[in-house]
Design a protein around this motif. Structure first.
Motif, PDB file in Angstrom:
ATOM      1  N   TYR A  59       0.856  -1.184   0.000  1.00  0.00           N
ATOM      2  CA  TYR A  59       0.000   0.000   0.000  1.00  0.00           C
ATOM      3  C   TYR A  59       0.893   1.236   0.000  1.00  0.00           C
ATOM      4  N   GLY A  60       0.308   2.371  -0.288  1.00  0.00           N
ATOM      5  CA  GLY A  60       1.074   3.614  -0.290  1.00  0.00           C
ATOM      6  C   GLY A  60       1.184   4.177   1.119  1.00  0.00           C
ATOM      7  N   ARG A  61       2.318   3.961   1.759  1.00  0.00           N
ATOM      8  CA  ARG A  61       2.492   4.465   3.128  1.00  0.00           C
ATOM      9  C   ARG A  61       2.635   5.982   3.131  1.00  0.00           C
ATOM     10  N   VAL A  62       3.392   6.500   2.170  1.00  0.00           N
ATOM     11  CA  VAL A  62       3.555   7.950   2.006  1.00  0.00           C
ATOM     12  C   VAL A  62       3.113   8.308   0.596  1.00  0.00           C
ATOM     13  N   TYR A  63       2.273   9.319   0.490  1.00  0.00           N
ATOM     14  CA  TYR A  63       1.830   9.780  -0.829  1.00  0.00           C
ATOM     15  C   TYR A  63       1.736  11.301  -0.783  1.00  0.00           C
ATOM     16  N   GLN A  64       2.485  11.952  -1.649  1.00  0.00           N
ATOM     17  CA  GLN A  64       2.498  13.412  -1.686  1.00  0.00           C
ATOM     18  C   GLN A  64       2.401  13.901  -3.128  1.00  0.00           C
ATOM     19  N   ILE A  65       1.673  14.985  -3.318  1.00  0.00           N
ATOM     20  CA  ILE A  65       1.625  15.667  -4.613  1.00  0.00           C
ATOM     21  C   ILE A  65       1.990  17.126  -4.384  1.00  0.00           C
ATOM     22  N   ASN A  66       3.003  17.575  -5.096  1.00  0.00           N
ATOM     23  CA  ASN A  66       3.469  18.952  -4.984  1.00  0.00           C
ATOM     24  C   ASN A  66       2.744  19.791  -6.035  1.00  0.00           C
ATOM     25  N   TYR A  67       1.768  20.584  -5.588  1.00  0.00           N
ATOM     26  CA  TYR A  67       0.988  21.381  -6.531  1.00  0.00           C
ATOM     27  C   TYR A  67       1.723  22.641  -6.985  1.00  0.00           C
ATOM     28  N   LEU A  68       2.922  22.855  -6.486  1.00  0.00           N
ATOM     29  CA  LEU A  68       3.771  23.898  -7.054  1.00  0.00           C
ATOM     30  C   LEU A  68       4.385  23.427  -8.370  1.00  0.00           C
ATOM     31  N   ARG A  69       4.434  22.114  -8.560  1.00  0.00           N
ATOM     32  CA  ARG A  69       5.012  21.537  -9.773  1.00  0.00           C
ATOM     33  C   ARG A  69       3.964  20.944 -10.713  1.00  0.00           C
ATOM     34  N   CYS A  70       2.876  20.444 -10.157  1.00  0.00           N
ATOM     35  CA  CYS A  70       1.881  19.719 -10.951  1.00  0.00           C
ATOM     36  C   CYS A  70       1.355  20.581 -12.098  1.00  0.00           C
ATOM     37  N   ILE A  71       1.281  19.988 -13.298  1.00  0.00           N
ATOM     38  CA  ILE A  71       0.758  20.694 -14.470  1.00  0.00           C
ATOM     39  C   ILE A  71      -0.607  20.142 -14.880  1.00  0.00           C
ATOM     40  N   PHE A  72      -1.182  19.250 -14.068  1.00  0.00           N
ATOM     41  CA  PHE A  72      -2.541  18.728 -14.266  1.00  0.00           C
ATOM     42  C   PHE A  72      -2.712  18.090 -15.652  1.00  0.00           C
ATOM     43  N   CYS A  73      -1.699  17.365 -16.077  1.00  0.00           N
ATOM     44  CA  CYS A  73      -1.744  16.731 -17.396  1.00  0.00           C
ATOM     45  C   CYS A  73      -2.552  15.438 -17.387  1.00  0.00           C
ATOM     46  N   GLY A  74      -2.657  14.777 -16.233  1.00  0.00           N
ATOM     47  CA  GLY A  74      -3.423  13.545 -16.136  1.00  0.00           C
ATOM     48  C   GLY A  74      -2.647  12.287 -16.470  1.00  0.00           C
ATOM     49  N   TYR A  75      -1.344  12.384 -16.709  1.00  0.00           N
ATOM     50  CA  TYR A  75      -0.560  11.185 -17.005  1.00  0.00           C
ATOM     51  C   TYR A  75      -0.563  10.210 -15.832  1.00  0.00           C
ATOM     52  N   CYS A  76      -0.585  10.736 -14.624  1.00  0.00           N
ATOM     53  CA  CYS A  76      -0.602   9.870 -13.443  1.00  0.00           C
ATOM     54  C   CYS A  76      -1.884   9.043 -13.399  1.00  0.00           C
ATOM     55  N   ILE A  77      -2.985   9.617 -13.854  1.00  0.00           N
ATOM     56  CA  ILE A  77      -4.260   8.899 -13.861  1.00  0.00           C
ATOM     57  C   ILE A  77      -4.202   7.735 -14.840  1.00  0.00           C
ATOM     58  N   GLU A  78      -3.620   7.984 -16.005  1.00  0.00           N
ATOM     59  CA  GLU A  78      -3.524   6.937 -17.014  1.00  0.00           C
ATOM     60  C   GLU A  78      -2.583   5.821 -16.581  1.00  0.00           C
ATOM     61  N   ALA A  79      -1.558   6.157 -15.804  1.00  0.00           N
ATOM     62  CA  ALA A  79      -0.567   5.161 -15.397  1.00  0.00           C
ATOM     63  C   ALA A  79      -1.056   4.269 -14.268  1.00  0.00           C
ATOM     64  N   CYS A  80      -2.034   4.710 -13.494  1.00  0.00           N
ATOM     65  CA  CYS A  80      -2.468   3.966 -12.308  1.00  0.00           C
ATOM     66  C   CYS A  80      -3.160   2.666 -12.710  1.00  0.00           C
ATOM     67  N   PRO A  81      -2.650   1.508 -12.278  1.00  0.00           N
ATOM     68  CA  PRO A  81      -3.242   0.230 -12.688  1.00  0.00           C
ATOM     69  C   PRO A  81      -4.507  -0.144 -11.927  1.00  0.00           C
ATOM     70  N   THR A  82      -4.782   0.518 -10.809  1.00  0.00           N
ATOM     71  CA  THR A  82      -5.951   0.163  -9.990  1.00  0.00           C
ATOM     72  C   THR A  82      -6.990   1.273  -9.940  1.00  0.00           C
ATOM     73  N   ARG A  83      -6.820   2.318 -10.729  1.00  0.00           N
ATOM     74  CA  ARG A  83      -7.715   3.483 -10.714  1.00  0.00           C
ATOM     75  C   ARG A  83      -7.823   4.066  -9.310  1.00  0.00           C
ATOM     76  N   ALA A  84      -6.710   4.011  -8.601  1.00  0.00           N
ATOM     77  CA  ALA A  84      -6.689   4.579  -7.255  1.00  0.00           C
ATOM     78  C   ALA A  84      -6.665   6.097  -7.299  1.00  0.00           C
ATOM     79  N   LEU A  85      -6.105   6.650  -8.361  1.00  0.00           N
ATOM     80  CA  LEU A  85      -5.934   8.099  -8.458  1.00  0.00           C
ATOM     81  C   LEU A  85      -6.834   8.650  -9.550  1.00  0.00           C
ATOM     82  N   THR A  86      -7.677   9.592  -9.190  1.00  0.00           N
ATOM     83  CA  THR A  86      -8.507  10.301 -10.160  1.00  0.00           C
ATOM     84  C   THR A  86      -8.398  11.792  -9.884  1.00  0.00           C
ATOM     85  N   MET A  87      -9.014  12.584 -10.743  1.00  0.00           N
ATOM     86  CA  MET A  87      -8.941  14.035 -10.595  1.00  0.00           C
ATOM     87  C   MET A  87     -10.345  14.583 -10.383  1.00  0.00           C
ATOM     88  N   SER A  88     -10.482  15.467  -9.419  1.00  0.00           N
ATOM     89  CA  SER A  88     -11.775  16.043  -9.080  1.00  0.00           C
ATOM     90  C   SER A  88     -11.992  17.339  -9.856  1.00  0.00           C
TER      91      SER A  88
END
Length: 199
Positions: free
Chosen positions: A89-118
């Protein structure tokens, strides 16, 4: 025919010509324009219908991020302390919104659909450190019928979780409705925190 008006008058002509056009200014934040259903806003870490986390700590989202905005540390589940259906499981999970460009590549890469965008887009802050969101801030709130982890798998074995076939004892009465609602919500890229809190 050459324009005989001097430059300043021609400039004012543009000004006066736009004075009576329809105003397109949006009165934000008093009037907020609704976003499109699949708008790329703030991320959400989704849960299974019994409350276990969908994130398995594989770090594929971090590898896919072109801005290096995601940091993940995985850890092993145990039978006494289980946070997700898988081995890790993900013990530590962080997203730095100073860097994030909201491209959605992370969503496509997730094999379990754990990450989505609101649809949440109001992320401005006056403190840079507050724009590094932690796992606790990103996790979707517990919906009715969910149990906060750690706890054993309630929907059968690991295959049942990823095939979307909950165990029979979870598909009765109120648990059935809660499970179906949660499954629909977590599979939607536009799921928001407000939707997860609805009964």
């Amino acid at each position: 025919m050459p324009n005989i008006l001097p430059g300043p008058l021609r400039g004012f002509g543009v000004t006066f010509g736009t004075m009576f056009r329809r105003v397109t200014t949006e009165q934000y934040p008093d009037e907020k324009k609704p976003t499109m259903p699949r708008y790329h806003g703030r991320h959400v870490l989704n849960r299974h219908p019994d409350g276990l986390e969908k994130c398995i700590g594989c770090e594929l989202c971090a590898w896919a991020c072109p801005a290096d905005a995601i940091y993940v540390e995985g850890a092993d589940n145990t039978e006494e302390e289980r946070y997700s259906p898988g081995e890790r499981y993900g013990r530590v999970y962080q997203i730095n919104y100073l860097r994030c460009i909201f491209c959605g590549y992370c969503i496509e890469a997730c094999p379990t659909r754990a990450l989505t965008m609101s649809n949440e887009y109001e992320l401005a802050d006056d403190n840079r450190a507050d724009l590094i969101y932690t796992k606790e801030q990103l996790l979707a709130p517990l919906a009715p019928g969910m149990e906060p982890p750690p706890h054993p798998m309630r929907l059968g074995d690991t295959k049942d979780y990823y095939r979307g076939t909950p165990a029979a004892h979870m598909l009765s009465g109120e648990d059935d409705a809660a499970s179906e609602t949660t499954l629909d919500r977590s599979d939607d890229h536009s799921a928001t925190y407000e939707e997860a809190e609805r009964p």
